[in-house]
Write a protein that holds these residues in place. Structure first.
Motif, mmCIF file in Angstrom:
data_model
loop_
_atom_site.group_PDB
_atom_site.id
_atom_site.type_symbol
_atom_site.label_atom_id
_atom_site.label_comp_id
_atom_site.label_asym_id
_atom_site.label_seq_id
_atom_site.Cartn_x
_atom_site.Cartn_y
_atom_site.Cartn_z
ATOM 1 N N ASP B 102 42.274 37.871 42.548
ATOM 2 C CA ASP B 102 41.337 39.000 42.567
ATOM 3 C C ASP B 102 41.621 40.073 41.519
ATOM 4 N N TYR B 103 42.890 40.268 41.217
ATOM 5 C CA TYR B 103 43.256 41.407 40.378
ATOM 6 C C TYR B 103 44.236 41.025 39.261
ATOM 7 N N ILE B 104 44.312 41.936 38.301
ATOM 8 C CA ILE B 104 45.398 41.875 37.312
ATOM 9 C C ILE B 104 46.188 43.179 37.472
ATOM 10 N N TYR B 105 47.492 43.069 37.421
ATOM 11 C CA TYR B 105 48.346 44.251 37.527
ATOM 12 C C TYR B 105 49.139 44.389 36.227
ATOM 13 N N ALA B 106 49.354 45.633 35.830
ATOM 14 C CA ALA B 106 50.197 45.848 34.643
ATOM 15 C C ALA B 106 51.046 47.085 34.872
ATOM 16 N N SER B 107 52.295 47.030 34.446
ATOM 17 C CA SER B 107 53.130 48.226 34.590
ATOM 18 C C SER B 107 53.157 48.948 33.249
ATOM 19 N N TYR B 113 49.409 49.600 37.401
ATOM 20 C CA TYR B 113 47.954 49.691 37.485
ATOM 21 C C TYR B 113 47.345 48.403 38.020
ATOM 22 N N ARG B 114 46.250 48.562 38.695
ATOM 23 C CA ARG B 114 45.526 47.396 39.187
ATOM 24 C C ARG B 114 44.140 47.369 38.536
ATOM 25 N N TYR B 115 43.742 46.203 38.084
ATOM 26 C CA TYR B 115 42.450 46.044 37.403
ATOM 27 C C TYR B 115 41.555 45.119 38.208
ATOM 28 N N GLU B 116 40.271 45.485 38.229
ATOM 29 C CA GLU B 116 39.298 44.617 38.902
ATOM 30 C C GLU B 116 38.374 44.012 37.871
ATOM 31 N N LYS B 117 37.831 42.867 38.225
ATOM 32 C CA LYS B 117 36.933 42.161 37.319
ATOM 33 C C LYS B 117 35.608 42.920 37.172
ATOM 34 N N ASN B 118 35.121 43.061 35.950
ATOM 35 C CA ASN B 118 33.804 43.679 35.729
ATOM 36 C C ASN B 118 32.713 42.628 35.902
ATOM 37 N N GLU B 119 31.475 43.067 35.766
ATOM 38 C CA GLU B 119 30.376 42.092 35.829
ATOM 39 C C GLU B 119 30.507 41.067 34.703
ATOM 40 N N ASP B 120 30.827 41.579 33.515
ATOM 41 C CA ASP B 120 31.141 40.678 32.417
ATOM 42 C C ASP B 120 32.560 40.170 32.691
#
Lengths: 166, 386
Positions: B102-107, B113-120
């Protein structure tokens, strides 16, 4: 006749000056070149192991004083790293990229690689310096060569200027 | 907690010897410095993800994540966007990242930080950051790893000038699910501060059940469970040509100079150049690779060993592999999965068969490298019986 003698004298003197130079460089392609300098020339020593903040300050100074755009001034970066590294094209390019990250106007024609290296010391003109250490600026005006540590150079303080043999 | 120390001396027979075999090279169209780039990697199922950290540092607000499908050998990419976050804009350090369905995390900096998928689907944007309250001051440049049980392992192995070396290496655990620290900071044995100055400095790694840590100045690797309890330890106490760091000399130098640059110069010249150390360890569930340096004829040479897990014990299966005999080196950037190795390298697209001889080819390659960037490639290897 006097003119011809004068001209020959100049040619012989120039030839002697260059043939006596003990320094030798290679360019980024690995070709041997002699440093033949005209006008006012600044040679800045560069090592990937040196203080990065120093290069940032040097770069700012050269920008602010418009050194890169002055047609009477030549600026060369002299990479001073161990012999094995500079004999390798990948490393030469890497040092160029690294130097360019500080001096963005640097071209491939403005970078030399000092081959006068022995152990952890390099030699330029008559001056020996450590490969790791603060950057130095060699200033050549005509046949006069002086060396300043980068901090004195950017502060334009000439009190510790070292006079060297061409 | 129990501790089992297995000391192995040439216990393996010739028949059981392992070797690293080259399989193939896959070219990407990613242009990079021929000397290589700093990469952070993460592997999920059959995909290897990697980020060029230098590129990320230049524009931290738009990070390119490269993907490599291990089964099809296809490269692809997508982007991480930061939205309206002044903290991030003032940072320039991406440490680690990891991915789930579901997510990508980056320190970054002192946050995760947590990232969510956009429509694109090629774009992910940060929705929130987590873990801020627990990251203070000296944890700033810690690495963060996601263990397989949804726990974050915060780990630091770095000596700055204001820190005493016995506090230079520590770790603690944070539960992603419960959003809290589940194991408080614990300092690890770091007997030699000089080790933190030299790359690759990868003295910690993990697999799907264990965390591995080496104090590095001796040939010893401690093995922990996911709760950071030590459960095993492997060592080679009589490794030939191993020269232990002269601690007395080292501490004298450390106390003599205030600034890292001065210490580095002295330590390189008088201590490091004549000392052995483990420089990198990398583990999968079946294999453990140990990279180290030995002093031979007063010169540092690089080697590696292959350990294999057999009947729940780690057994040395190939020792002192010279890095001239094997393309894998201490300084190679690679990922180990099972017995597969994916090594990142940087090559020109020129082909040897297009040139008359080796000399011409080498010259052409040199010129190409000066005038162009190289292409990032992945070299596939596997660990196999000899």
């Amino acid at each position: 006749m006097k003119r011809i003698i004068f001209l020959i004298t100049i040619i012989v003197a120039s030839f002697n000056a260059f043939s006596q130079t003990k320094y030798e460089f290679i360019d980024i392609y690995g070709e041997k070149i002699k440093g033949i300098f005209s006008d006012t020339t600044y040679l800045i020593t560069f090592s990937s192991q040196n203080c990065h903040q120093c290069y940032e300050e040097l770069s700012e100074f050269l920008e602010e004083n418009k050194f890169w755009n002055n047609s009477n001034i030549n600026i060369f970066i002299v990479v001073s790293e161990n012999k094995t590294s500079i004999s390798n094209a990948t490393f030469r390019k890497h040092y160029y990229n690294s130097a360019k990250s500080y001096f963005d106007k640097l071209t491939k024609q403005q970078i030399f690689y000092n081959t006068n290296i022995s152990g952890d010391k390099a030699k330029l003109f008559s001056y020996k310096y450590d490969l790791i250490g603060e950057p130095k600026v060699f200033i050549i005006v005509g046949k006069k060569v002086t060396m300043l540590f980068y901090e004195k150079f950017i502060n334009q303080e000439k009190d510790d200027e070292i006079l060297l043999q061409m | 907690m129990w501790l089992f120390i297995a000391t192995s001396f040439f216990l393996f027979s010739q028949n059981n010897e392992l070797t690293i075999k080259y399989d193939t090279t896959i070219f990407s169209d990613i242009q990079t410095d021929c000397i290589g780039v700093n990469l952070e990697t993460y592997i999920l199922n059959d995909t290897l993800y990697f980020i060029e950290t230098k590129k990320a540092d230049k524009d931290i607000t738009k990070i390119i994540v490269n993907g490599f499908d291990i089964k099809t050998n296809i490269f692809f990419k997508f982007y991480l966007n930061f939205l309206n976050d002044n903290y991030v804009k003032s940072r320039s350090s991406l440490h680690n990242f990891w991915i789930n369905d579901d997510y990508i995390y980056a320190s970054l900096g002192n946050r995760v930080y947590r990232y969510e998928k956009n429509e694109d689907e090629n774009y992910y944007s940060n929705s929130s950051y987590i873990t801020k309250p627990i990251l203070k001051g000296d944890i700033y440049s810690a690495d963060v790893y996601k263990l397989n049980n949804d726990t974050l392992l915060f780990y630091r192995h770095y000596l700055n000038t204001n820190m005493h070396f016995d506090k230079s290496t520590f770790w603690y655990l944070y539960s992603l699910k419960d959003q809290k620290i589940i194991k408080e900071r614990e300092y690890l044995d770091c007997p030699s501060p000089i080790l933190t100055y030299y790359s690759p400095n990868k003295v910690m790694c993990f697999n799907s059940t264990n965390v591995f840590y080496t104090p590095a100045n001796e040939y010893k690797i401690n093995i922990y469970d996911y709760n950071l309890n030590i459960i095993d330890s492997i060592s080679l106490t009589k490794k030939s040509n191993w020269v232990t760091i002269d601690k007395e000399k080292e501490l004298k130098t450390l106390n003599k100079y205030e600034f890292a640059v001065e210490r580095l110069y002295e330590m390189s010249k008088y201590i490091w150049d004549s000392s052995s150390a483990i420089l990198k360890i990398q583990a999968s569930d079946e294999y453990l690779l140990v990279f180290y340096r030995l002093i031979i004829n007063k010169e540092a040479k690089y080697f590696h060993d292959i350990w294999r897990k057999e009947n729940d014990k780690w057994v040395l299966r190939k020792e002192t592999i010279s890095q001239n005999d094997d393309e894998l080196s201490t300084f190679s950037d690679f990922v180990l999965r099972g017995n597969e190795i994916f090594k990142f390298s940087y090559k020109t697209p020129l082909k040897r068969e297009d040139y008359k001889n080796e000399n011409e080819f080498n010259k052409a390659e040199d010129k190409y490298k000066i005038d162009n960037d190289c292409l990032l490639t992945i070299d596939k290897y596997h660990i196999d019986a000899k």
